[in-house]
Motif scaffolding. Structure first.
Motif, mmCIF file in Angstrom:
data_model
loop_
_atom_site.group_PDB
_atom_site.id
_atom_site.type_symbol
_atom_site.label_atom_id
_atom_site.label_comp_id
_atom_site.label_asym_id
_atom_site.label_seq_id
_atom_site.Cartn_x
_atom_site.Cartn_y
_atom_site.Cartn_z
ATOM 1 N N ALA A 162 0.805 -1.161 -0.022
ATOM 2 C CA ALA A 162 0.150 -0.033 -0.025
ATOM 3 C C ALA A 162 1.145 1.182 -0.017
ATOM 4 C CB ALA A 162 -0.788 0.052 1.157
ATOM 5 N N ARG A 163 0.398 2.251 -0.557
ATOM 6 C CA ARG A 163 1.163 3.590 -1.011
ATOM 7 C C ARG A 163 0.194 4.563 -0.572
ATOM 8 N NH1 ARG A 163 3.006 5.865 -6.452
ATOM 9 N NH2 ARG A 163 2.170 8.004 -5.263
ATOM 10 N N PRO A 164 0.370 5.952 -0.126
ATOM 11 C CA PRO A 164 -0.573 7.092 -0.089
ATOM 12 C C PRO A 164 -1.138 7.426 -1.683
ATOM 13 C CG PRO A 164 1.773 7.754 0.273
ATOM 14 C CD PRO A 164 1.727 6.278 0.544
ATOM 15 N N GLY A 165 -2.193 7.872 -1.733
ATOM 16 C CA GLY A 165 -2.552 8.299 -2.917
ATOM 17 C C GLY A 165 -2.559 9.734 -3.465
ATOM 18 N N VAL A 166 -0.956 10.026 -3.240
ATOM 19 C CA VAL A 166 -0.563 11.373 -3.591
ATOM 20 C C VAL A 166 0.451 11.417 -4.730
ATOM 21 C CG1 VAL A 166 -0.592 12.049 -0.897
ATOM 22 C CG2 VAL A 166 1.508 11.093 -2.013
ATOM 23 N N VAL A 167 0.751 12.355 -5.164
ATOM 24 C CA VAL A 167 1.445 12.453 -6.412
ATOM 25 C C VAL A 167 2.884 12.694 -6.123
ATOM 26 C CG1 VAL A 167 1.926 13.726 -8.585
ATOM 27 C CG2 VAL A 167 -0.348 13.194 -8.005
ATOM 28 N N TRP A 168 3.847 11.930 -6.407
ATOM 29 C CA TRP A 168 5.048 11.917 -5.799
ATOM 30 C C TRP A 168 5.991 12.869 -6.896
ATOM 31 C CZ3 TRP A 168 5.450 6.328 -3.715
ATOM 32 C CH2 TRP A 168 4.960 6.215 -2.533
ATOM 33 N N PHE A 169 7.189 13.262 -6.280
ATOM 34 C CA PHE A 169 7.972 13.960 -7.561
ATOM 35 C C PHE A 169 8.293 12.979 -8.388
ATOM 36 C CE2 PHE A 169 8.817 18.316 -5.859
ATOM 37 C CZ PHE A 169 8.619 18.206 -4.523
ATOM 38 N N ARG A 170 8.345 13.602 -9.828
ATOM 39 C CA ARG A 170 8.571 12.728 -10.998
ATOM 40 C C ARG A 170 7.508 11.932 -11.447
ATOM 41 N NH1 ARG A 170 13.072 13.188 -8.254
ATOM 42 N NH2 ARG A 170 13.501 10.985 -7.767
ATOM 43 N N GLU A 171 6.342 11.979 -10.720
ATOM 44 C CA GLU A 171 4.976 11.212 -11.241
ATOM 45 C C GLU A 171 4.201 12.265 -11.785
ATOM 46 O OE1 GLU A 171 4.587 7.380 -8.204
ATOM 47 O OE2 GLU A 171 3.618 9.532 -7.572
#
Ligand code: APR
Length: 254
Positions: A162-171
Motif C-alpha cells: 500500500a502507498r499513499p494516494g498522493v503524487v510524488w516527485f517525477r510522477e
C-alpha cells in the motif's frame, strides 16, 4: 486605494473565482509547510527526497510511517478562517472553484463541495504495484509516534505494498484534475493564489495561465510572490487574516 480595497473592487465585479492553494493556507491549522524548516524528526530528511517512488522502494516503512504521521496531523487539525472564507464566498453567491496542491481535506471540511487535488490526497490509499485503490481498517492507519517505521499493508489482489494516494516527485499529475484546473484557470475572472511558493511545476504555472487569459491574479502570502504583471495584486499577510478581511471589504459574512 490600497491593495486590499483594489482586490475587493475587482472581486465585486467578478463572477468566476478560482482559488489556487498551497501548504500556506493550512499552516495556521498546525500543518507544517514544505519549504519552511521541517519540524521534529523529519528535520534530517528532505521532503523532496522522501516524496518519491525511489524512497518508497528503498525504505517503505519509513515513507509509509511518514505519511501515516502526516495523515494523523491532518485528522487532528481543523480548517482555519482562511478555509472558511473560501466557502463563505461561495455561499454569498460567487462562482467559486478550488484547486489545491494540498493533500489534506481541510477545504472539504470547511464546506467546499468540489476540490481539485492536483497532488492527490492523504485520505486515499492505493497499491504501489497494481495501482488499485486499497481500503484499510482504522487500526491499519494508526501511528503513535512521529518517526515510527511502519511496514505498509499489502494489496489483497496482487500482494503489492500500500502507498499513499498522493503524487510524488517525477510522477504525473492526475490527468482529469490537471485538465479541469487548466480549463477553470483559462476561463476565470479572478485567480486567488493562497499560500504557495510557486516553485513546483506544472501547478505553479496556473497563475501565469490566468494572467495570459486576462484574469486578475490576487496573491495571498507572507512573502511577495508576485510575478511582475500589472494584472496582479499582492496581499501580504497570513491567509487566516487576509481572506476574512477581504470578505469584510466585500461586505460578505466571514
Ligand atoms: N498564510 C499565507 N501564506 C503562508 C502562510 C500563511 N499563514 N504560511 C506560509 N505561507 C506561505 C510561504 O511563504 C510559502 O510561500 O506558503 C508558502 C508555502 O510554500 P511551500 O512550503 O513550498 O508549499 P507549496 O507551495 O504548497 O508546495 C508545493 O511542493 O513539496 C511539494 O507536493 C508538495 O504540494 C507541495 C508542493
Amino acid at each position: 486605494m490600497n491593495h486590499m480595497q483594489k482586490a475587493a473592487e475587482v472581486l465585486a465585479e467578478a463572477r468566476r473565482i478560482v482559488f489556487f492553494t498551497g501548504a500556506g493556507i493550512s499552516a495556521e491549522s498546525g500543518i507544517p509547510t514544505f519549504r519552511d524548516k521541517l519540524t521534529g524528526l523529519w528535520a534530517k530528511h528532505d521532503p523532496e527526497r522522501l516524496e518519491t517512488a525511489d524512497a518508497f522502494r528503498e525504505n517503505p516503512a519509513l515513507v509509509w510511517g511518514w505519511y501515516l504521521w502526516r495523515r494523523r496531523q491532518v485528522t487532528v487539525a481543523q480548517p482555519n478562517a482562511g478555509h472558511h472564507s473560501i466557502s463563505n464566498l461561495a455561499d454569498a453567491g460567487w462562482d467559486v472553484s478550488v484547486i489545491t496542491q494540498n493533500i489534506d481535506d481541510l477545504h472539504e471540511r470547511a464546506g467546499v463541495d468540489v476540490v481539485i487535488h492536483l497532488h492527490g490526497t492523504l485520505l486515499k490509499v492505493k497499491c504501489f504495484a497494481c495501482h488499485r485503490p486499497i481500503a484499510l481498517e482504522p487500526e491499519q492507519l494508526s501511528i503513535s509516534t512521529e518517526g515510527e517505521l511502519v511496514e505498509p499493508p499489502r494489496c489483497s489482489r496482487c500482494n503489492g505494498r500500500a502507498r499513499p494516494g498522493v503524487v510524488w516527485f517525477r510522477e504525473n499529475l492526475p490527468e482529469d484534475a490537471w485538465l479541469s484546473a487548466v480549463r477553470l484557470v483559462s476561463t476565470c475572472d479572478v485567480l486567488i493564489s493562497v499560500g504557495t511558493s510557486g516553485v513546483v511545476r506544472p501547478a505553479a504555472d496556473l497563475p501565469e495561465m490566468a494572467i495570459r487569459a486576462n484574469a486578475t491574479v490576487i496573491h495571498v502570502n507572507l512573502e511577495d510572490v508576485s510575478l511582475g504583471s500589472d494584472r496582479e495584486i499582492m496581499l501580504l499577510g497570513s491567509a487566516a487574516q487576509v481572506l476574512p478581511e477581504l470578505l469584510r471589504c466585500l461586505g460578505v459574512r466571514e
